[in-house]
Design a protein around this motif. Structure first.
Motif, PDB file in Angstrom:
ATOM      1  N   GLY A 159      48.009  30.815  10.543  1.00 22.27           N
ATOM      2  CA  GLY A 159      47.923  32.146  10.781  1.00 22.27           C
ATOM      3  C   GLY A 159      49.276  32.583  10.669  1.00 22.27           C
ATOM      4  N   GLN A 160      50.208  31.834  10.928  1.00 18.54           N
ATOM      5  CA  GLN A 160      51.795  32.099  10.629  1.00 18.54           C
ATOM      6  C   GLN A 160      51.900  31.674   9.396  1.00 18.54           C
ATOM      7  N   GLN A 161      51.544  30.830   8.680  1.00 25.60           N
ATOM      8  CA  GLN A 161      51.607  30.566   7.322  1.00 25.60           C
ATOM      9  C   GLN A 161      51.320  31.913   6.183  1.00 25.60           C
ATOM     10  N   GLN A 162      50.148  32.205   6.789  1.00 20.02           N
ATOM     11  CA  GLN A 162      49.741  33.462   5.978  1.00 20.02           C
ATOM     12  C   GLN A 162      50.369  34.631   6.115  1.00 20.02           C
ATOM     13  N   ARG A 163      51.062  34.835   7.322  1.00 21.25           N
ATOM     14  CA  ARG A 163      51.868  35.997   7.534  1.00 21.25           C
ATOM     15  C   ARG A 163      53.331  35.689   6.656  1.00 21.25           C
ATOM     16  N   LEU A 164      53.486  34.448   6.723  1.00 23.75           N
ATOM     17  CA  LEU A 164      54.837  34.093   5.903  1.00 23.75           C
ATOM     18  C   LEU A 164      54.497  34.521   4.317  1.00 23.75           C
ATOM     19  N   CYS A 165      53.382  34.288   4.041  1.00 20.91           N
ATOM     20  CA  CYS A 165      52.783  34.576   2.574  1.00 20.91           C
ATOM     21  C   CYS A 165      53.084  36.055   2.423  1.00 20.91           C
ATOM     22  N   ILE A 166      52.592  36.736   3.323  1.00 20.32           N
ATOM     23  CA  ILE A 166      52.638  38.159   3.275  1.00 20.32           C
ATOM     24  C   ILE A 166      54.100  38.790   3.449  1.00 20.32           C
ATOM     25  N   ALA A 167      54.787  38.061   4.078  1.00 20.44           N
ATOM     26  CA  ALA A 167      56.508  38.639   4.167  1.00 20.44           C
ATOM     27  C   ALA A 167      56.920  38.194   2.698  1.00 20.44           C
ATOM     28  N   ARG A 168      56.696  36.942   2.065  1.00 17.78           N
ATOM     29  CA  ARG A 168      57.117  36.509   0.798  1.00 17.78           C
ATOM     30  C   ARG A 168      56.438  37.643  -0.214  1.00 17.78           C
ATOM     31  N   ALA A 169      55.345  38.101  -0.064  1.00 11.14           N
ATOM     32  CA  ALA A 169      54.778  39.332  -0.813  1.00 11.14           C
ATOM     33  C   ALA A 169      55.442  40.586  -0.772  1.00 11.14           C
ATOM     34  N   ILE A 170      55.698  40.848   0.173  1.00 12.09           N
ATOM     35  CA  ILE A 170      56.653  42.328   0.623  1.00 12.09           C
ATOM     36  C   ILE A 170      58.120  42.178   0.398  1.00 12.09           C
ATOM     37  N   ALA A 171      58.530  40.888   0.396  1.00 12.12           N
ATOM     38  CA  ALA A 171      60.226  41.087   0.221  1.00 12.12           C
ATOM     39  C   ALA A 171      60.491  41.383  -1.113  1.00 12.12           C
ATOM     40  N   VAL A 172      59.820  41.519  -2.092  1.00 13.14           N
ATOM     41  CA  VAL A 172      60.406  42.137  -3.380  1.00 13.14           C
ATOM     42  C   VAL A 172      59.869  43.640  -3.471  1.00 13.14           C
ATOM     43  N   ASP A 173      59.401  44.151  -2.232  1.00 19.80           N
ATOM     44  CA  ASP A 173      59.129  45.529  -2.108  1.00 19.80           C
ATOM     45  C   ASP A 173      58.080  45.886  -3.333  1.00 19.80           C
ATOM     46  N   PRO A 174      57.251  45.509  -3.110  1.00 22.50           N
ATOM     47  CA  PRO A 174      56.205  46.031  -4.203  1.00 22.50           C
ATOM     48  C   PRO A 174      55.362  47.126  -3.619  1.00 22.50           C
ATOM     49  N   GLU A 175      54.836  47.968  -4.788  1.00 18.61           N
ATOM     50  CA  GLU A 175      54.084  49.316  -4.325  1.00 18.61           C
ATOM     51  C   GLU A 175      52.715  49.187  -3.833  1.00 18.61           C
ATOM     52  N   VAL A 176      52.100  47.951  -4.436  1.00 19.50           N
ATOM     53  CA  VAL A 176      50.691  47.634  -3.944  1.00 19.50           C
ATOM     54  C   VAL A 176      50.608  46.285  -3.646  1.00 19.50           C
ATOM     55  N   VAL A 177      49.826  45.911  -2.552  1.00 26.70           N
ATOM     56  CA  VAL A 177      49.662  44.579  -2.304  1.00 26.70           C
ATOM     57  C   VAL A 177      48.271  44.437  -2.222  1.00 26.70           C
ATOM     58  N   LEU A 178      47.880  43.311  -3.112  1.00 24.32           N
ATOM     59  CA  LEU A 178      46.570  42.828  -3.239  1.00 24.32           C
ATOM     60  C   LEU A 178      46.152  41.579  -2.239  1.00 24.32           C
ATOM     61  N   MET A 179      44.976  41.704  -1.562  1.00 20.37           N
ATOM     62  CA  MET A 179      44.817  40.625  -0.697  1.00 20.37           C
ATOM     63  C   MET A 179      43.537  40.168  -0.864  1.00 20.37           C
ATOM     64  N   ASP A 180      43.430  38.779  -1.195  1.00 15.61           N
ATOM     65  CA  ASP A 180      42.154  38.336  -1.583  1.00 15.61           C
ATOM     66  C   ASP A 180      41.794  37.419  -0.270  1.00 15.61           C
ATOM     67  N   GLU A 181      40.713  37.973   0.551  1.00 14.79           N
ATOM     68  CA  GLU A 181      40.373  37.369   1.693  1.00 14.79           C
ATOM     69  C   GLU A 181      41.378  36.693   2.350  1.00 14.79           C
ATOM     70  N   PRO A 182      42.254  37.375   2.938  1.00 12.87           N
ATOM     71  CA  PRO A 182      43.487  36.740   3.628  1.00 12.87           C
ATOM     72  C   PRO A 182      43.102  36.145   4.739  1.00 12.87           C
ATOM     73  N   ALA A 183      42.085  36.461   5.587  1.00 11.90           N
ATOM     74  CA  ALA A 183      41.842  35.906   6.745  1.00 11.90           C
ATOM     75  C   ALA A 183      40.774  35.029   6.782  1.00 11.90           C
ATOM     76  N   SER A 184      40.172  34.498   5.658  1.00 11.21           N
ATOM     77  CA  SER A 184      38.994  33.915   5.662  1.00 11.21           C
ATOM     78  C   SER A 184      39.377  32.460   5.993  1.00 11.21           C
ATOM     79  N   ALA A 185      40.402  31.931   5.910  1.00 12.69           N
ATOM     80  CA  ALA A 185      40.688  30.537   6.238  1.00 12.69           C
ATOM     81  C   ALA A 185      41.455  30.356   7.638  1.00 12.69           C
ATOM     82  N   LEU A 186      41.381  31.480   8.483  1.00 14.37           N
ATOM     83  CA  LEU A 186      42.082  31.577   9.755  1.00 14.37           C
ATOM     84  C   LEU A 186      40.993  31.821  10.805  1.00 14.37           C
ATOM     85  N   ASP A 187      41.291  31.312  12.033  1.00 18.84           N
ATOM     86  CA  ASP A 187      40.675  31.513  13.480  1.00 18.84           C
ATOM     87  C   ASP A 187      40.728  33.006  13.888  1.00 18.84           C
TER      88      ASP A 187
END
Lengths: 293, 283, 319
Positions: free
Chosen positions: B178-206
């Motif tokens: 779960g932390q890794q996925q939030r890290l990936c979200i942090a990585r995605a928003i660090a470049v300050d995008p306007e749109v964030v696409l999420m492809d089943e972002p929680a399907s591998a998590l508890d």
């Protein structure tokens, strides 16, 4: 509804062609392509030169006559027959040994034992072939004070065994386990299961490994120098005496200061290369098709 | 074509509480998709999609597996082009500009339309810190303090800062899923995008980690436009403002059945197919 | 397989176990034989070179003179020749091999990559002696009038580039070795690069990276230890390669001082001198050269496999 798309804003536009990142990206594609071309040039050049020089040197004498005992001339029939004999004997020795070891490691051995044997085989593959020659020399030549073709065959066999073992093992790993279980469940003994199910199913792949090992042995020179030695006399079947081989013939003739002998080396090289590449291409092309299925 | 657009775009423009709060005005969608077909070679994977995504909203894409929802998502930042022989017909407008215009650089586009994937995929050779700034470093040199600021801001927005602030130098792969996925979200928003696409972002998590991701999506909505693909209908109902329902046609091409406010899709769908799907009927 | 249904097989349990045991025992003995073979090679090379080690001790390794007439033997010139020629090979082949592997794994479409990889693998199948023949008559003379004469003209004032260059010598040997180890480096590196999970690439593309940035920031770092392993395996092959090197390195008996000097490697020295050597201290010293080479190549191979093994294990963990 928006009528037409608005103009593309600058931040999405393709770079002007001078932007560093885009330039690096494009250059690296070209650089890697150039390296690939450089890597392939030697092969093309080699094939071209061996074919051109080799075909020019081909004649009936080359494949029918032994070299002149004295002077220049004759052919490579001693080398051709010698290679065939020694590789054949080496194959006879190496196939049962490599096959058994491969079967044992993949089907019967415990995890640990298998690891040790596999490691030994990998190290053996990495040993310079000339050292295999030196090794065989110490117990099959030195005690008898006689270079002999049998020692040459054994040296080639030592080189072939780990190759055959590893391919056998890899292929048997691919045979589905349920085939084996089905056989064992029928009450068939383990040895029969392994031989008549696993080995039979994997046989085409194992044969591939054997053929590649044969091709490799046929091209080996270094281990023959201190075992079979080479010979200018036709030797059919006398493994107690020196015997010539195509690689040895090429090596010897390439070092002579006579263009006529150098030409013979090219002719023999063409024959050797043809045999080795035909085996490799046939066998690999088949296994390529096999894996793509 | 006009009727198609009216069917799917009109509900999007219906004023909802979220749209009013967003304040950007429903008249100018962030992303507008028109008659989009996606092909892999000769195979048409998605056909005839027309829909609009409002800025600073969460749009969920749901549907049975194989209906092309992930493929559709990837066309929004041209990630599908990584697959050989993939191509699209139709248009995707980002703030009105066609992202399939030949002048658009897909590499630059992805900088503004970021992506979070199904499985957490932090770069295994990089520390947590380096993972977050991986995208920033591409753009050129930044000062140490700038980077520090971006790392803290991004990790805070991804609700991960408090958990990792003392171990920023440790590898990203040392974190829990779960932390890794939030890290990936942090990585995605660090470049300050306007749109964030999420492809089943929680399907591998508890479930616990999933809940945190869902809370995070709700917070991210204030700054980003989010499009999320999910196979989990309850999740779509919880996190999204609007929902697009895709299904597969007889020719195995995915298409958009219905698009509208999430509440309506789940409680009062106009299409029988949608109703069957959300009520769990199939066959 | 009608035998299966034979009821007697159920009864004669003891007897039918016997073939099973013999089978496991027999193949197991052969398996153990593989390990024994490796040990035996080490032991026989050690015992047959014992005379040399007794005579010279470790100064055999550092000795710079090889003089059968005076019965003084030292291995250093050949160790140096081996190390220098392999170093030249690695300097040339590692970057070209890695970039080729990158092209095949990352840029080329499958339709191009598969046949190109096949062609490069074929290069590995060409007998060493054929490459040597080509090296002597084609590559050497070509290098002499191009690269070598250029380097001598441009950098001849630096001692290691001092001419004259003959197209036969250390540099030609290094180039031949580079050609011969390229397939090893390319095919293993390519396999390791291809095995890097697509999810890692996509993550980087998703951040707005160019293809090269994905390769250099993500793919190569993940594959790094496997690539190092591939290069070390290539090095192992270069160190032990005999025939082609023997044919193009010339026959220098001293430690080479210039890139273009003639030299000998451990293996080429054995190949050229073995048949003419006198049984006794001279043969023993040649076998001692073999023992040094054996130990070096075993160490190099083990190190390489550890790297490649780590790489595949790490990637398995990622998936």
């Amino acid at each position: 509804m928006t009528a037409a798309a608005v103009p593309i804003p600058d931040h999405l536009r393709r770079a002007s062609g001078r932007e560093r990142r885009a330039v690096v990206d494009r250059s690296m594609r070209i650089v890697t392509l150039a390296c690939t071309v450089i890597a392939i040039i030697p092969l093309v050049a080699l094939l071209a030169f061996v074919t051109i020089n080799g075909v020019a040197a081909l004649n009936v004498d080359l494949i029918t006559k032994p070299p002149r005992a004295l002077g220049i001339g004759g052919g490579a029939v001693t080398a051709i027959t010698g290679s065939i004999q020694m590789v054949a004997l080496a194959t006879l020795i190496a196939v049962p040994v490599g096959l058994s070891a491969g079967v044992y490691v993949s089907e019967l051995a415990g995890h640990r034992t298998a690891g040790v044997i596999r490691f030994a085989a990998d190290v053996l593959v990495g040993i310079p072939s000339i050292l295999v020659g030196v090794f065989v020399f110490t117990f099959l030549v030195l005690p008898f004070k006689q270079y002999n073709a049998f020692a040459g065959s054994v040296a080639l066999a030592v080189i072939m065994v780990p190759v055959i073992m590893r391919t056998t093992e890899e292929i048997l790993k691919l045979v589905p386990g349920d085939l084996r279980e089905a056989s064992l469940a029928l009450g068939i003994r383990r040895w029969r299961t392994v031989l008549s199910v696993a080995v039979r199913v994997g046989w085409p792949g194992i044969l591939t490994g054997i053929m590649l090992a044969v091709a490799r042995a046929a091209g080996e020179t270094a281990p023959l120098i201190m075992t079979a030695l080479g010979s200018r006399l036709l030797n059919i079947g006398d493994f107690g005496r020196p015997m010539d081989a195509l690689p040895l013939f090429i090596y010897q003739n390439a070092r002579q200061p006579y263009p006529a002998l150098n030409e013979q080396a090219w002719g023999a090289a063409f024959l050797l290369l043809l045999a080795v590449l035909v085996i490799n291409i046939l066998v690999r092309a088949r296994s390529l098709r096999g894996t793509s299925r | 074509m006009t009727t198609d657009e009216q069917r799917s775009v009109a509900p999007a423009q219906a004023p909802t509480a979220e749209a009013a709060a967003g304040g950007t005005g429903a008249a100018s969608p962030k992303i507008e998709v028109r008659d989009l077909d996606v092909y892999y070679g000769a195979f048409r994977a998605v056909k005839g999609v027309t829909m609009a995504v409002r800025p600073r909203s969460v749009t969920a894409v749901i549907g049975p597996s194989g209906c092309g929802k992930s493929t559709f998502l990837r066309t929004l930042n041209r990630m599908h082009e990584l697959a050989p022989k993939a191509r699209v017909e139709g248009t995707v407008l980002l703030d009105g500009a066609n992202v399939y215009d030949p002048a658009v650089d897909p590499v630059r586009l992805r900088r503004y339309v970021g992506m979070v994937f199904q499985r957490p995929n932090p770069f295994p050779t990089m520390s947590i810190y380096d993972n977050v700034v991986a995208g920033i470093r591409l753009a050129g040199r930044s000062s140490r303090s700038e980077l520090d600021g971006i790392v803290e801001r991004s990790l805070r927005r991804a609700a991960l800062w408090n958990e990792v602030k003392d171990k920023l130098r440790e590898p990203g792969t040392s974190l829990s899923g779960g932390q890794q996925q939030r890290l990936c979200i942090a990585r995605a928003i660090a470049v300050d995008p306007e749109v964030v696409l999420m492809d089943e972002p929680a399907s591998a998590l508890d479930p616990v980690a999933t809940l945190r991701i869902e809370e995070l999506i709700a917070e991210l909505r204030t700054n980003y436009t989010i499009v999320i693909v999910t196979h989990n209908m309850q999740q779509a109902g919880r996190v999204s403002d609007e929902t697009a329902f895709f299904t597969m046609d007889e020719d195995r091409a995915g298409y958009l059945v219905e698009f509208g406010p999430t509440r309506e899709i789940f409680t009062n769908p106009r299409e029988q197919l949608t109703e069957d799907y959300v009520s769990g009927r199939f066959g | 397989m009608t035998v299966l249904l034979d009821p007697r097989r159920l009864q004669s349990r003891r007897l039918s176990r016997l073939p099973d045991r013999a089978f496991v025992g027999g193949t197991g003995a052969v398996g153990a034989g593989i390990v024994a073979l490796l040990v035996l090679i080490l032991v026989l090379l050690a015992t047959n070179s014992a005379l040399t080690w007794q005579t010279f001790g470790l100064s055999f390794v550092t000795g710079t003179v090889w003089d059968p007439v005076a019965a003084v033997y030292g291995a250093l010139p050949f160790i140096a020749g081996t190390i220098f020629s392999s170093a030249i090979a690695i300097v040339i082949a590692a970057p070209i091999g890695l970039l080729t592997a990158i092209f095949l794994a990352e840029y080329a479409s499958r339709r191009i990559a598969v046949p190109l990889t096949f062609i490069i693998e074929l290069l590995a199948a060409i007998p060493s002696v054929v490459i040597g023949l080509w090296g002597v008559f084609v590559l050497g003379p070509f290098l002499k009038v191009t690269v070598e004469s250029f380097m001598v003209d441009a950098f001849g004032w630096i001692p290691i580039f001092r001419g004259p260059a003959f197209g036969i010598g250390l540099f030609a040997a290094g180039v031949i070795l580079a050609i011969m180890i390229l397939p090893t480096i390319v095919t293993i590196s390519r396999e390791i690069l291809v095995a890097v999970p697509p999810a890692q690439r996509e993550a980087m593309y998703g951040l707005g990276a160019t293809r090269w940035e994905v390769i250099s920031h993500v793919v190569v770092p993940i594959a790094r230890s496997g690539i190092i392993g591939a290069i070390i395996l290539g090095l192992g092959r270069a160190l032990g390669e005999t025939l082609a090197v023997t044919m193009v390195i010339g026959n220098g008996q001293d430690i080479p001082r210039s890139l273009f000097d003639q030299a000998q490697t451990l293996s080429s020295k054995i190949a050229t001198s073995f048949n003419e050597s006198e049984v006794g201290l001279q043969t023993s010293s040649l076998i001692a050269l073999g023992l040094i080479l054996l130990v070096i190549t075993i160490v190099i191979n083990v190190v390489a496999r550890v790297f490649v093994g780590h790489a595949t294990a790490a990637e398995a963990g990622l998936r």
